[in-house]
Design a protein around this motif. Structure first.
Motif, PDB file in Angstrom:
ATOM      1  N   GLU A 117       0.818  -1.209   0.164  1.00  0.00           N
ATOM      2  CA  GLU A 117      -0.018   0.066   0.059  1.00  0.00           C
ATOM      3  C   GLU A 117       0.963   1.270  -0.100  1.00  0.00           C
ATOM      4  O   GLU A 117       1.673   1.276   0.735  1.00  0.00           O
ATOM      5  N   VAL A 118       0.565   2.005  -1.084  1.00  0.00           N
ATOM      6  CA  VAL A 118       1.308   3.370  -1.132  1.00  0.00           C
ATOM      7  C   VAL A 118       0.452   4.709  -0.807  1.00  0.00           C
ATOM      8  O   VAL A 118      -0.613   4.743  -1.209  1.00  0.00           O
ATOM      9  N   ARG A 119       0.847   5.237   0.417  1.00  0.00           N
ATOM     10  CA  ARG A 119      -0.062   6.388   0.681  1.00  0.00           C
ATOM     11  C   ARG A 119       0.646   7.737   0.366  1.00  0.00           C
ATOM     12  O   ARG A 119       2.007   7.720   0.634  1.00  0.00           O
ATOM     13  N   PHE A 120      -0.158   8.776   0.196  1.00  0.00           N
ATOM     14  CA  PHE A 120       0.468  10.095  -0.093  1.00  0.00           C
ATOM     15  C   PHE A 120      -0.683  11.100   0.523  1.00  0.00           C
ATOM     16  O   PHE A 120      -1.854  11.074   0.259  1.00  0.00           O
ATOM     17  N   GLU A 121       0.135  12.075   1.194  1.00  0.00           N
ATOM     18  CA  GLU A 121      -0.735  13.054   1.948  1.00  0.00           C
ATOM     19  C   GLU A 121      -0.620  14.313   1.216  1.00  0.00           C
ATOM     20  O   GLU A 121       0.590  14.813   0.949  1.00  0.00           O
ATOM     21  N   SER A 122      -1.522  15.027   1.325  1.00  0.00           N
ATOM     22  CA  SER A 122      -1.527  16.508   0.665  1.00  0.00           C
ATOM     23  C   SER A 122      -2.686  17.211   1.329  1.00  0.00           C
ATOM     24  O   SER A 122      -3.776  16.759   1.337  1.00  0.00           O
ATOM     25  N   SER A 123      -2.466  18.586   1.116  1.00  0.00           N
ATOM     26  CA  SER A 123      -3.830  19.362   1.218  1.00  0.00           C
ATOM     27  C   SER A 123      -4.683  19.449   0.481  1.00  0.00           C
ATOM     28  O   SER A 123      -5.917  19.822   0.454  1.00  0.00           O
ATOM     29  N   ASP A 124      -4.483  19.023  -0.854  1.00  0.00           N
ATOM     30  CA  ASP A 124      -5.408  18.940  -1.950  1.00  0.00           C
ATOM     31  C   ASP A 124      -5.684  17.411  -2.161  1.00  0.00           C
ATOM     32  O   ASP A 124      -4.715  16.650  -2.637  1.00  0.00           O
ATOM     33  N   PRO A 125      -6.887  17.199  -2.108  1.00  0.00           N
ATOM     34  CA  PRO A 125      -7.245  15.514  -2.476  1.00  0.00           C
ATOM     35  C   PRO A 125      -6.935  15.278  -3.846  1.00  0.00           C
ATOM     36  O   PRO A 125      -6.356  14.139  -3.892  1.00  0.00           O
ATOM     37  N   ALA A 126      -7.001  16.108  -4.962  1.00  0.00           N
ATOM     38  CA  ALA A 126      -6.335  15.659  -6.164  1.00  0.00           C
ATOM     39  C   ALA A 126      -4.928  15.377  -6.176  1.00  0.00           C
ATOM     40  O   ALA A 126      -4.422  14.481  -7.010  1.00  0.00           O
ATOM     41  N   VAL A 127      -4.295  16.318  -5.538  1.00  0.00           N
ATOM     42  CA  VAL A 127      -2.823  15.911  -5.517  1.00  0.00           C
ATOM     43  C   VAL A 127      -2.528  14.741  -4.652  1.00  0.00           C
ATOM     44  O   VAL A 127      -1.795  14.082  -5.300  1.00  0.00           O
ATOM     45  N   GLU A 129      -4.265  11.751  -4.494  1.00  0.00           N
ATOM     46  CA  GLU A 129      -4.544  10.787  -5.145  1.00  0.00           C
ATOM     47  C   GLU A 129      -3.613  10.601  -6.440  1.00  0.00           C
ATOM     48  O   GLU A 129      -3.035   9.779  -6.710  1.00  0.00           O
ATOM     49  N   ARG A 130      -3.393  11.839  -7.166  1.00  0.00           N
ATOM     50  CA  ARG A 130      -2.130  11.751  -8.277  1.00  0.00           C
ATOM     51  C   ARG A 130      -0.852  11.334  -7.726  1.00  0.00           C
ATOM     52  O   ARG A 130      -0.423  10.791  -8.341  1.00  0.00           O
ATOM     53  N   GLY A 131      -0.541  11.926  -6.759  1.00  0.00           N
ATOM     54  CA  GLY A 131       0.662  11.856  -6.064  1.00  0.00           C
ATOM     55  C   GLY A 131       1.008  10.072  -5.623  1.00  0.00           C
ATOM     56  O   GLY A 131       1.729   9.716  -5.742  1.00  0.00           O
ATOM     57  N   ALA A 132      -0.155   9.624  -4.943  1.00  0.00           N
ATOM     58  CA  ALA A 132      -0.003   8.096  -4.938  1.00  0.00           C
ATOM     59  C   ALA A 132       0.052   7.380  -6.183  1.00  0.00           C
ATOM     60  O   ALA A 132       0.986   6.424  -6.046  1.00  0.00           O
ATOM     61  N   ALA A 133      -0.742   7.580  -7.085  1.00  0.00           N
ATOM     62  CA  ALA A 133      -0.829   6.775  -8.287  1.00  0.00           C
ATOM     63  C   ALA A 133       0.641   6.875  -9.016  1.00  0.00           C
ATOM     64  O   ALA A 133       1.077   5.923  -9.559  1.00  0.00           O
ATOM     65  N   SER A 273      -7.641   4.261  -4.567  1.00  0.00           N
ATOM     66  CA  SER A 273      -8.661   4.860  -3.886  1.00  0.00           C
ATOM     67  C   SER A 273      -8.908   6.326  -3.778  1.00  0.00           C
ATOM     68  O   SER A 273      -7.617   7.020  -4.091  1.00  0.00           O
ATOM     69  N   ALA A 274      -9.939   6.827  -3.438  1.00  0.00           N
ATOM     70  CA  ALA A 274     -10.178   8.044  -3.441  1.00  0.00           C
ATOM     71  C   ALA A 274      -9.435   8.705  -2.160  1.00  0.00           C
ATOM     72  O   ALA A 274      -9.262   8.020  -1.223  1.00  0.00           O
ATOM     73  N   ALA A 275      -9.305   9.901  -2.295  1.00  0.00           N
ATOM     74  CA  ALA A 275      -8.570  10.599  -0.956  1.00  0.00           C
ATOM     75  C   ALA A 275      -9.467  10.950  -0.135  1.00  0.00           C
ATOM     76  O   ALA A 275     -10.665  11.114  -0.371  1.00  0.00           O
ATOM     77  N   VAL A 276      -9.106  10.604   1.232  1.00  0.00           N
ATOM     78  CA  VAL A 276     -10.078  10.780   2.534  1.00  0.00           C
ATOM     79  C   VAL A 276      -9.324  11.802   3.474  1.00  0.00           C
ATOM     80  O   VAL A 276      -7.973  11.841   3.293  1.00  0.00           O
TER      81      VAL A 276
END
Length: 331
Positions: A117-127, A129-133, A273-276
Motif C-alpha cells: 500500500e502506497v500512501r500520499f498526503e496533501s492538502s489537496d485531495p486531487a494532488v 490521489e495523483r501523487g499516490a498513483a 482509492s479516493a483521497a479521504v
C-alpha cells in the motif's frame, strides 16, 4: 534528598532534579504556553490534510523459492518508494519539491503476500490521489528498470561475443579462399577414404611399394588439411555457441523489457482509492506533541541554567547544591 559522594560533595543529577521539582510551575507554564500556541496555529493555520492510498501488486521474478522472492520483491519496491530518485520523478510531475514528496509519501506491506500500500498526503485531495498513483507507477518502473539492467548487460556481452566469433569465421574464409570450406573438407575426406581403400587392397595383393606410396599421399593430405579442418570446426562451434547465447539473452531481455513496459502502463497491478481526510487527532499528535515536548525540554534547561547562574552570584552560602550551607552547619 540529595545523594552524597564519599568525599561529601553532592551528586549533580540529584541536585538538578531538586531544582526542576522546586520550579515545576515554570516548566509547566512554558509547556502549557507552547501547547496553546501550537494548538492555535494548528487550528487556525494548518489546512485540512487528505490521504490517498494505492494498492500495488508487486511483480515477483520467476524462481523456485516463491516466499523469499515475494518478500524480497516487496522490500525492494518499499525501498524504491522511500528513495530520493522516485521522489524527484514524482515531484517533477506534481510541481512540488522532492522533499515535500518524501514527507507526504509512505508505504507498507499488507499481510504476507505481494501487496504493498502506497500512501500520499496533501492538502489537496486531487494532488494526494495523483501523487499516490504516480509514486506507485514510478516505483514499479524503477524496479523494472533495475531488473532490466542485468539483462541488457548480458545482451550486450552476448552481442559482442557473437560479433567476435563471426569476425573470426570471416577472417578464416578470407584466408582459406573458399566461401564453403565444409564442402571441400568433405571432398578431402572422401579422397582420403578412397586412398585408404586402395592402400589396403595393395597390401592384400602383396604390393608393398604401391601401399607405401598411397600411405605417403594419405599422410601428406592429412598434414595439409587436418589443421584447417580442426580450426574450422572450432570456429564454427564457437560461433554456434555464441549464437545460442545471443538468442537466449535476446529472449530474456525482451521478457524483462515487456515487464518494464507493463509497469509503465496505467492501471497495471495498481488499484487507486479516493483521497479521504486525515484524522485531525493523528495530525495533532504528529504536529503539536513534538513542539510541546521540545518546549518542555527547553524549559527544564532554562530552569536549571537560571538556578546555576543565581547560585553563582549569591556566593557559597546560597549554592545550588547546598554544600556550602551544609558545611557551615557542620562548623
Amino acid at each position: 534528598m540529595d545523594e552524597m559522594k564519599p568525599d561529601g560533595r553532592m551528586v549533580p543529577g540529584a541536585t538538578y532534579l531538586r531544582v526542576v521539582a522546586r520550579r515545576w510551575w515554570i516548566v509547566a507554564a512554558i509547556a502549557g504556553i507552547a501547547a496553546i500556541l501550537a494548538s492555535l496555529v494548528y487550528l487556525g493555520v494548518r489546512p485540512r490534510t487528505y490521504v490517498a492510498t494505492v494498492s500495488v501488486v508487486v511483480p515477483v521474478p520467476p524462481t523456485s523459492s516463491v516466499i523469499p522472492a515475494t518478500a524480497q520483491a516487496v522490500a525492494d519496491l518499499d525501498a524504491v518508494i522511500s528513495s530520493y530518485p522516485l521522489a524527484a520523478r514524482v515531484a517533477a510531475q506534481l510541481g512540488l519539491s522532492a522533499g515535500a514528496v518524501q514527507r507526504g509519501l509512505d508505504a507498507a506491506r499488507v499481510g504476507g503476500g505481494a501487496l504493498l500500500e502506497v500512501r500520499f498526503e496533501s492538502s489537496d485531495p486531487a494532488v494526494a490521489e495523483r501523487g499516490a498513483a504516480l509514486a506507485a507507477r514510478e516505483g514499479l518502473a524503477i524496479l523494472a528498470e533495475a531488473r532490466l539492467a542485468p539483462f541488457e548487460q548480458r545482451l550486450r556481452l552476448a552481442e559482442q561475443a557473437y560479433a567476435s566469433a563471426t569476425q573470426a569465421v570471416r577472417d578464416y574464409l578470407e584466408r582459406f579462399g573458399n566461401i564453403q570450406p565444409q564442402a571441400e573438407f568433405d571432398q578431402v575426406s572422401v579422397r582420403l577414404l578412397e586412398l585408404r581403400d586402395r592402400a589396403d587392397e595393395a597390401l592384400a595383393r602383396g604390393d608393398d611399394g604401391q601401399a607405401n606410396a598411397l600411405d605417403s599421399r594419405i599422410q601428406a593430405l592429412t598434414e595439409r588439411w587436418s589443421p584447417l579442418i580442426v580450426e574450422w570446426q572450432e570456429l564454427s562451434a564457437a560461433r554456434s555457441r555464441a549464437q545460442r547465447q545471443l538468442e537466449g539473452a535476446q529472449l530474456d531481455e525482451a521478457a524483462a523489457r515487456s515487464a518494464l513496459e507493463a509497469a509503465m502502463t496505467d492501471g497495471n497491478g495498481v488499484v487507486t482509492s479516493a483521497a479521504v481526510p486525515v484524522s485531525r487527532t493523528a495530525v495533532f499528535v504528529r504536529s503539536v506533541v513534538p513542539i510541546v515536548v521540545l518546549a518542555t525540554v527547553l524549559a527544564i534547561l532554562f530552569v536549571v541554567g537560571m538556578e546555576l547562574v543565581f547560585a553563582g552570584r549569591s556566593g557559597p552560602s546560597e549554592g545550588a547544591d547546598g554544600t556550602a550551607r551544609a558545611g557551615r552547619s557542620a562548623g
